[in-house]
Design a protein around this motif. Structure first.
Motif, PDB file in Angstrom:
ATOM      1  N   THR A   1     -39.099  10.375  16.632  1.00 11.99           N
ATOM      2  CA  THR A   1     -38.944  11.822  16.778  1.00 11.99           C
ATOM      3  C   THR A   1     -39.931  12.387  17.784  1.00 11.99           C
TER       4      THR A   1
ATOM      5  N   ILE B   1     -30.763  17.386  18.785  1.00 15.41           N
ATOM      6  CA  ILE B   1     -31.686  16.941  17.732  1.00 15.41           C
ATOM      7  C   ILE B   1     -33.066  17.557  17.921  1.00 15.41           C
ATOM      8  N   ASN B   2     -33.526  17.627  19.169  1.00 13.39           N
ATOM      9  CA  ASN B   2     -34.852  18.181  19.433  1.00 13.39           C
ATOM     10  C   ASN B   2     -34.959  19.659  19.079  1.00 13.39           C
TER      11      ASN B   2
ATOM     12  N   GLU C   1     -35.578  20.975  11.423  1.00 13.59           N
ATOM     13  CA  GLU C   1     -36.013  19.859  10.589  1.00 13.59           C
ATOM     14  C   GLU C   1     -35.419  18.572  11.142  1.00 13.59           C
ATOM     15  N   LYS C   2     -36.140  17.488  10.976  1.00 13.66           N
ATOM     16  CA  LYS C   2     -35.685  16.204  11.513  1.00 13.66           C
ATOM     17  C   LYS C   2     -35.564  15.189  10.382  1.00 13.66           C
ATOM     18  N   ASN C   3     -34.538  14.383  10.447  1.00 13.74           N
ATOM     19  CA  ASN C   3     -34.476  13.199   9.590  1.00 13.74           C
ATOM     20  C   ASN C   3     -33.477  12.221  10.178  1.00 13.74           C
TER      21      ASN C   3
ATOM     22  N   LEU D   1     -29.572  12.769  11.043  1.00  9.77           N
ATOM     23  CA  LEU D   1     -29.051  13.422  12.234  1.00  9.77           C
ATOM     24  C   LEU D   1     -28.536  12.412  13.254  1.00  9.77           C
ATOM     25  N   ARG D   2     -28.921  11.147  13.095  1.00  7.38           N
ATOM     26  CA  ARG D   2     -28.476  10.147  14.053  1.00  7.38           C
ATOM     27  C   ARG D   2     -27.555   9.110  13.453  1.00  7.38           C
TER      28      ARG D   2
ATOM     29  N   TYR E   1     -37.202  14.503   5.125  1.00  9.09           N
ATOM     30  CA  TYR E   1     -37.217  15.457   6.233  1.00  9.09           C
ATOM     31  C   TYR E   1     -38.610  15.551   6.836  1.00  9.09           C
TER      32      TYR E   1
ATOM     33  N   VAL F   1     -40.888  20.444  12.041  1.00  7.76           N
ATOM     34  CA  VAL F   1     -41.245  20.483  13.455  1.00  7.76           C
ATOM     35  C   VAL F   1     -42.755  20.608  13.635  1.00  7.76           C
TER      36      VAL F   1
END
Length: 304
Positions: free
Chosen positions: A76, A167-168, A172-174, A177-178, A281, A284
């Motif tokens: 990330t 995605i960027n 929130e990222k996890n 998402l991919r 998660y 950012v």
């Protein structure tokens, strides 16, 4: 047209050989490339070795975290520096780079696919077990009303620039998402390979395995419900075998317990698998903090 290889690293390994594989393969494809190594906090020696080895090579860049984090956070953070490239190939350092996979990724991307997944299949009896597991997993996904999961590798895939930017920009990222196509909605394809994993890399693979709290909770509940199902089903079979007389209400209740426990077991084994693939998660702000404190080589512009 230049692609970037984003390589998350959590253990010491032969990065020179990996770079040579990338370079040779891209020459054959007549494709320009850059490499960004994203190193965990304990990779100080390798970070220094990369700088010394590629001191006159502007195509090689590196980021080293100030502390140890999981592989997903390495990816990330690294993706923040991939928005100037038409495509990003994420390739985990837990295994050697497969030149044929790179060729298939780039060929599929040039044909119009925005995401290219890598899916590993087993051979022999392992393939049979994998097929059975996939059958129940896909059934559970339908029960939970989740879109199809390609079951691709979470840390080996190609992402088009549009996908990287999407995605960027998310708050929130996890990993979800991919790996779940419904969350990005871009044209996708799958590259299938035979899984040649051996016991020799078991300790290395453990470094790249991240198990969330949700995974543990779902697994515990699945085991509990599976135990209820096995016990109640076994009691029913024994009762039928010995001709045990049960009242109508008791029989209906026992059958209901069998069906409900089987259904709930299916749901929670699916949630267990999803939790494993999704992970926790990441906010950012945490990514910002990791990026701000990270040591960088040959990365002069900070991506906002």
């Amino acid at each position: 047209m230049k692609v970037v290889f984003l390589l998350p690293v959590m253990h010491e390994y032969d990065f020179t050989s990996q770079y040579e594989t990338i370079s040779r393969t891209c020459r054959e494809l007549r494709t320009d490339f850059d490499v960004i190594y994203v190193l965990n906090g304990n990779m100080q020696k390798m970070f220094a070795d990369i700088r010394n080895k590629f001191i006159e090579n502007d195509s090689v860049k590196a980021i080293k975290m100030m502390s140890d984090v999981n592989e997903h956070k390495l990816i990330t953070v690294g993706m923040r520096y991939c928005e100037s490239y038409p495509a990003t190939i994420v390739y985990s350092a837990k295994e050697d780079i497969n030149a044929n996979v790179i060729k298939a990724f780039i060929t599929s991307w040039k044909s119009g696919n925005k995401i290219v997944y890598l899916k590993k299949t087993r051979t022999g009896f392992g393939k049979f077990i994998q097929s059975i597991g996939s059958m129940f997993y896909n059934l559970g996904i339908k029960v939970l009303n989740v879109y199809k999961d390609f079951s691709g590798e979470t840390d080996i895939q190609l992402l088009d620039l549009e996908v990287v930017k999407t995605i960027n920009q998310l708050p929130e990222k996890n990993r979800q998402l991919r790996i779940l196509d419904c969350f990005v909605g871009f044209k996708s394809s799958i590259v299938n390979v035979v899984d040649n994993k051996t016991n020799d890399n078991k300790e290395i693979t453990k470094k790249y395995t991240d198990i969330s709290k949700n995974y543990k909770y779902s697994l515990i509940f699945f085991i509990m419900m599976l135990s209820v199902f096995v016990v109640s089903l076994g009691f029913e079979i024994v009762a039928l075998a010995v001709g045990m007389q049960m009242g109508l209400v008791a029989q209906i209740l026992l059958v209901a317990i069998i069906l409900v426990s089987a259904f709930v077991s299916l749901v929670f084994i699916t949630k267990t698998r999803l939790s494993y693939r999704i992970g926790d998660y990441v906010q950012v702000q945490e990514i910002n903090n990791l990026d701000d404190k990270a040591e960088k080589y040959n990365l002069k512009l900070k991506i906002q």
